[in-house]
Design a protein around this motif. Structure first.
Motif: not given
Length: 211
Positions: A32-52
């Motif tokens: 369950r923790i991983n499911q939530m972290l997965n969503s949170l991380i991919l949402d955060a990536e959308q806000r900064d899609p070019h972070a290297a």
């Protein structure tokens, strides 16, 4: 250390140096923790899609402030990091170690690997301990974490057993000294996303423990 008397007044010592502890734990109940972290991380990536990700190939360092999100999932992750650091500290210092709770500086960031993503050999030289927590493995039999022998002379002379490979699995925490060279093998080209949280821990030199 062993001691053998070989002549009157002479002692010979045999001991080992530079032993390297590596911590590995497969944490129960992490789905369950991983499911939530997965969503949170991919949402955060959308806000900064070019972070290297420095040294990364087809890999994005999507966020750097995970431990400051103040969510139950990130609080749980911070606790798991603390457990890993405490175990490593006790391994090195034995009875001289104390529970690691104060005087510790920790940071964590998400890393998202696309198909075929990898990470070149590197160290985290500014940290005492480093590690990675796996949220999604992105397929099996690929993308292994490789711990490299830190002794260049041993490697050059063929006196090294080579890299230690650790398979990425959801819910697996791995931790090691920050100076230990490591890399990530390429993930499967069609294996989907591999999502992990990497972290560093250092000690605050201005902190003085109360006696």
């Amino acid at each position: 250390m062993t001691t053998a008397t070989v002549a009157a007044g002479t002692k010979r010592h045999l001991f080992r140096s530079w032993s390297t502890p590596i911590y590995q734990a497969d944490l129960p109940g992490a789905d369950r923790i991983n499911q939530m972290l997965n969503s949170l991380i991919l949402d955060a990536e959308q806000r900064d899609p070019h972070a290297a990700l420095f040294g990364g190939i087809d890999a994005i360092k999507s966020c750097q402030d995970i431990l400051r999100w103040g969510l139950p999932e990130t609080t749980w992750l911070s606790q798991q990091i603390s457990h890993a650091v405490t175990a490593l500290t006790f391994d090195v210092l034995g009875n001289a170690a104390v529970e690691v709770r104060q005087g510790v500086l920790a940071e964590a960031w998400a890393v998202v690997y696309r198909g075929g993503g990898s990470l070149r050999p590197h160290t985290h030289h500014d940290s005492a301990w480093s590690g990675v927590y796996y949220i999604d493995a992105g397929g099996t039999d690929a993308g292994h974490l490789q711990m490299l022998d830190p002794r260049p002379a041993a490697v050059a002379r063929g006196a090294s057993s080579g890299a230690v490979q650790i398979e990425p699995r959801p819910g697996r925490m791995v931790a090691f000294p920050g100076w230990l060279p490591h890399s990530v093998q390429a993930t499967l080209p069609d294996g989907g996303l591999r999502i992990a949280v990497a972290w560093n821990v250092a000690y605050d030199k201005t902190f003085t423990a109360m006696s």
